[in-house]
Design a protein around this motif. Structure first.
Motif, PDB file in Angstrom:
ATOM      1  N   PHE A   1      57.799  12.009  99.043  1.00  0.00           N
ATOM      2  CA  PHE A   1      58.037  13.329  99.613  1.00  0.00           C
ATOM      3  C   PHE A   1      59.081  14.087  98.806  1.00  0.00           C
ATOM      4  O   PHE A   1      59.913  13.495  98.117  1.00  0.00           O
ATOM      5  CB  PHE A   1      58.496  13.224 101.070  1.00  0.00           C
ATOM      6  N   TYR A   2      59.022  15.396  98.881  1.00  0.00           N
ATOM      7  CA  TYR A   2      60.016  16.278  98.263  1.00  0.00           C
ATOM      8  C   TYR A   2      60.051  17.562  99.075  1.00  0.00           C
ATOM      9  O   TYR A   2      59.044  18.253  99.204  1.00  0.00           O
ATOM     10  CB  TYR A   2      59.650  16.590  96.808  1.00  0.00           C
ATOM     11  N   GLU A   3      61.227  17.882  99.630  1.00  0.00           N
ATOM     12  CA  GLU A   3      61.393  19.063 100.471  1.00  0.00           C
ATOM     13  C   GLU A   3      62.571  19.877  99.983  1.00  0.00           C
ATOM     14  O   GLU A   3      63.613  19.319  99.608  1.00  0.00           O
ATOM     15  CB  GLU A   3      61.629  18.644 101.929  1.00  0.00           C
ATOM     16  N   VAL A   4      62.408  21.194  99.957  1.00  0.00           N
ATOM     17  CA  VAL A   4      63.474  22.099  99.534  1.00  0.00           C
ATOM     18  C   VAL A   4      63.805  23.041 100.688  1.00  0.00           C
ATOM     19  O   VAL A   4      62.899  23.595 101.327  1.00  0.00           O
ATOM     20  CB  VAL A   4      63.049  22.931  98.306  1.00  0.00           C
ATOM     21  N   THR A   5      65.089  23.206 100.968  1.00  0.00           N
ATOM     22  CA  THR A   5      65.527  24.146 101.988  1.00  0.00           C
ATOM     23  C   THR A   5      66.377  25.243 101.349  1.00  0.00           C
ATOM     24  O   THR A   5      67.038  25.021 100.336  1.00  0.00           O
ATOM     25  CB  THR A   5      66.356  23.454 103.088  1.00  0.00           C
ATOM     26  N   LEU A   6      66.347  26.405 101.949  1.00  0.00           N
ATOM     27  CA  LEU A   6      67.170  27.527 101.516  1.00  0.00           C
ATOM     28  C   LEU A   6      67.962  28.007 102.720  1.00  0.00           C
ATOM     29  O   LEU A   6      67.383  28.387 103.740  1.00  0.00           O
ATOM     30  CB  LEU A   6      66.300  28.655 100.958  1.00  0.00           C
ATOM     31  N   ASN A   7      69.287  27.921 102.617  1.00  0.00           N
ATOM     32  CA  ASN A   7      70.164  28.273 103.734  1.00  0.00           C
ATOM     33  C   ASN A   7      69.790  27.523 105.005  1.00  0.00           C
ATOM     34  O   ASN A   7      69.795  28.078 106.109  1.00  0.00           O
ATOM     35  CB  ASN A   7      70.145  29.780 103.979  1.00  0.00           C
ATOM     36  N   GLY A   8      69.434  26.254 104.842  1.00  0.00           N
ATOM     37  CA  GLY A   8      69.147  25.394 105.975  1.00  0.00           C
ATOM     38  C   GLY A   8      67.746  25.507 106.543  1.00  0.00           C
ATOM     39  O   GLY A   8      67.393  24.760 107.469  1.00  0.00           O
TER      40      GLY A   8
ATOM     41  N   LEU B   1      60.287  25.218 100.486  1.00  0.00           N
ATOM     42  CA  LEU B   1      59.131  24.722  99.752  1.00  0.00           C
ATOM     43  C   LEU B   1      58.984  23.228  99.995  1.00  0.00           C
ATOM     44  O   LEU B   1      59.948  22.536 100.322  1.00  0.00           O
ATOM     45  CB  LEU B   1      59.289  24.959  98.247  1.00  0.00           C
ATOM     46  N   SER B   2      57.783  22.736  99.814  1.00  0.00           N
ATOM     47  CA  SER B   2      57.566  21.294  99.787  1.00  0.00           C
ATOM     48  C   SER B   2      56.588  20.987  98.672  1.00  0.00           C
ATOM     49  O   SER B   2      55.774  21.835  98.284  1.00  0.00           O
ATOM     50  CB  SER B   2      57.030  20.787 101.132  1.00  0.00           C
ATOM     51  N   PHE B   3      56.688  19.774  98.167  1.00  0.00           N
ATOM     52  CA  PHE B   3      55.839  19.348  97.056  1.00  0.00           C
ATOM     53  C   PHE B   3      54.770  18.418  97.600  1.00  0.00           C
ATOM     54  O   PHE B   3      55.073  17.383  98.206  1.00  0.00           O
ATOM     55  CB  PHE B   3      56.687  18.636  96.008  1.00  0.00           C
TER      56      PHE B   3
ATOM     57  N   THR C   1      51.241  19.859  93.640  1.00  0.00           N
ATOM     58  CA  THR C   1      51.300  21.295  93.897  1.00  0.00           C
ATOM     59  C   THR C   1      52.429  21.626  94.863  1.00  0.00           C
ATOM     60  O   THR C   1      52.794  20.813  95.720  1.00  0.00           O
ATOM     61  CB  THR C   1      49.979  21.809  94.500  1.00  0.00           C
ATOM     62  N   TRP C   2      52.984  22.826  94.703  1.00  0.00           N
ATOM     63  CA  TRP C   2      54.029  23.308  95.587  1.00  0.00           C
ATOM     64  C   TRP C   2      53.421  24.151  96.706  1.00  0.00           C
ATOM     65  O   TRP C   2      52.470  24.898  96.480  1.00  0.00           O
ATOM     66  CB  TRP C   2      55.049  24.139  94.815  1.00  0.00           C
ATOM     67  N   GLU C   3      54.012  24.037  97.897  1.00  0.00           N
ATOM     68  CA  GLU C   3      53.522  24.768  99.053  1.00  0.00           C
ATOM     69  C   GLU C   3      54.678  25.500  99.720  1.00  0.00           C
ATOM     70  O   GLU C   3      55.783  24.964  99.835  1.00  0.00           O
ATOM     71  CB  GLU C   3      52.868  23.808 100.052  1.00  0.00           C
ATOM     72  N   ARG C   4      54.433  26.711 100.156  1.00  0.00           N
ATOM     73  CA  ARG C   4      55.469  27.523 100.802  1.00  0.00           C
ATOM     74  C   ARG C   4      55.697  27.092 102.250  1.00  0.00           C
ATOM     75  O   ARG C   4      54.751  26.845 102.983  1.00  0.00           O
ATOM     76  CB  ARG C   4      55.071  28.996 100.786  1.00  0.00           C
TER      77      ARG C   4
ATOM     78  N   LEU D   1      57.588  27.386  89.765  1.00  0.00           N
ATOM     79  CA  LEU D   1      57.580  25.926  89.749  1.00  0.00           C
ATOM     80  C   LEU D   1      56.231  25.365  89.306  1.00  0.00           C
ATOM     81  O   LEU D   1      56.167  24.272  88.738  1.00  0.00           O
ATOM     82  CB  LEU D   1      57.946  25.386  91.130  1.00  0.00           C
ATOM     83  N   MET D   2      55.161  26.089  89.561  1.00  0.00           N
ATOM     84  CA  MET D   2      53.841  25.626  89.175  1.00  0.00           C
ATOM     85  C   MET D   2      53.565  25.821  87.680  1.00  0.00           C
ATOM     86  O   MET D   2      52.573  25.319  87.160  1.00  0.00           O
ATOM     87  CB  MET D   2      52.759  26.346  89.988  1.00  0.00           C
ATOM     88  N   LYS D   3      54.456  26.512  86.960  1.00  0.00           N
ATOM     89  CA  LYS D   3      54.241  26.797  85.548  1.00  0.00           C
ATOM     90  C   LYS D   3      54.497  25.605  84.637  1.00  0.00           C
ATOM     91  O   LYS D   3      53.970  25.543  83.532  1.00  0.00           O
ATOM     92  CB  LYS D   3      55.156  27.947  85.092  1.00  0.00           C
ATOM     93  N   TYR D   4      55.332  24.680  85.092  1.00  0.00           N
ATOM     94  CA  TYR D   4      55.879  23.693  84.162  1.00  0.00           C
ATOM     95  C   TYR D   4      55.462  22.265  84.517  1.00  0.00           C
ATOM     96  O   TYR D   4      55.417  21.887  85.693  1.00  0.00           O
ATOM     97  CB  TYR D   4      57.410  23.786  84.151  1.00  0.00           C
ATOM     98  N   THR D   5      55.213  21.488  83.476  1.00  0.00           N
ATOM     99  CA  THR D   5      54.877  20.081  83.670  1.00  0.00           C
ATOM    100  C   THR D   5      56.028  19.326  84.334  1.00  0.00           C
ATOM    101  O   THR D   5      55.818  18.434  85.150  1.00  0.00           O
ATOM    102  CB  THR D   5      54.547  19.424  82.318  1.00  0.00           C
ATOM    103  N   GLU D   6      57.268  19.710  83.975  1.00  0.00           N
ATOM    104  CA  GLU D   6      58.442  19.021  84.529  1.00  0.00           C
ATOM    105  C   GLU D   6      58.508  19.128  86.048  1.00  0.00           C
ATOM    106  O   GLU D   6      59.051  18.239  86.714  1.00  0.00           O
ATOM    107  CB  GLU D   6      59.736  19.596  83.929  1.00  0.00           C
ATOM    108  N   THR D   7      58.002  20.212  86.600  1.00  0.00           N
ATOM    109  CA  THR D   7      58.091  20.411  88.052  1.00  0.00           C
ATOM    110  C   THR D   7      56.743  20.221  88.745  1.00  0.00           C
ATOM    111  O   THR D   7      56.597  20.561  89.913  1.00  0.00           O
ATOM    112  CB  THR D   7      58.642  21.813  88.369  1.00  0.00           C
ATOM    113  N   THR D   8      55.772  19.664  88.031  1.00  0.00           N
ATOM    114  CA  THR D   8      54.484  19.330  88.653  1.00  0.00           C
ATOM    115  C   THR D   8      54.123  17.882  88.330  1.00  0.00           C
ATOM    116  O   THR D   8      54.457  16.982  89.091  1.00  0.00           O
ATOM    117  CB  THR D   8      53.372  20.300  88.186  1.00  0.00           C
TER     118      THR D   8
END
Length: 206
Positions: free
Chosen positions: A102-109, A113-115, A121-124, A140-147
């Motif tokens: 799993f990979y989850e990103v929060t902004l101001n709590g 986004l989640s991976f 693929t990234w999902e909003r 984030l979907m542009k780069y191999t490093e983040t996919t």
């Protein structure tokens, strides 16, 4: 039986152009690394002192450079309020041999986004401005490093740590798994480096 788990948490707070870093890594419920400011500490003795010193310097150098970029971005596009970006990632290995990453990103709590690991693929998840979330997802979907590279970290490297953990513990082997853990940490920092530009982006100016 409970699954074996590796979890990494990283928080970046930016206020008036000044970033503050905090994070930790835990391996099967045990704190393995702690990040405070520019200092990362090895809590579990997984790496010999000389090797760990090199890793520690790598992280410190990266975070210092990262902080300079944040200040540069802030000068070009001032943000007069605090922004907080959080990342939570890891994997679980179940007794039947299956795994979940799993990979989850929060902004101001708030969920941002989640991976989706199987498809890389990234999902909003953001309920705020669609412009900001759409911009972040697109970048984030542009780069191999983040996919694909991130998918490999979570499916292979992370799960590999857990698959070797029980054997390593029982045999008290001197073989180190810290480079795998630090690989995940450095991979997260690389993603956060890109994310700084994303969360400083506001409205239609993205």
């Amino acid at each position: 039986a409970a699954p074996l788990t590796f979890t990494l948490l990283h928080r970046t707070h930016v206020s008036k152009g000044n970033p503050v870093f905090w994070g930790n890594a835990s391996l099967d419920g045990r704190l393995s690394h702690l990040l405070e400011g520019l200092n990362v500490t090895q809590v579990l003795p997984l790496e010999p002192p000389d090797a760990w010193a090199r890793w520690r310097q790598e992280v410190s150098t990266y975070l210092s450079y990262f902080g300079q970029l944040v200040k540069l971005f802030s000068q070009e596009r001032p943000v007069n309020y605090t922004r907080s970006l959080g990342c939570r990632l890891g994997c679980r290995l179940f007794p039947n041999g299956t795994a979940h990453s799993f990979y989850e990103v929060t902004l101001n709590g708030m969920p941002f986004l989640s991976f989706h690991v199987p498809n890389a693929t990234w999902e909003r998840r953001w309920r705020g401005s669609d412009v900001l979330a759409a911009f972040a997802e697109k970048e984030l979907m542009k780069y191999t490093e983040t996919t694909r590279d991130l998918q490999h970290f979570l499916n292979t490297t992370c799960v590999g740590i857990l698959r070797t953990q029980s054997t390593w513990t029982e045999k008290q082997s001197s073989r180190s798994h810290t480079p795998l853990v630090m690989g995940l940490i450095l991979g997260t920092f690389a993603l956060l480096g890109m994310a700084v530009g994303i969360f400083l982006c506001t409205g239609g100016s993205c």
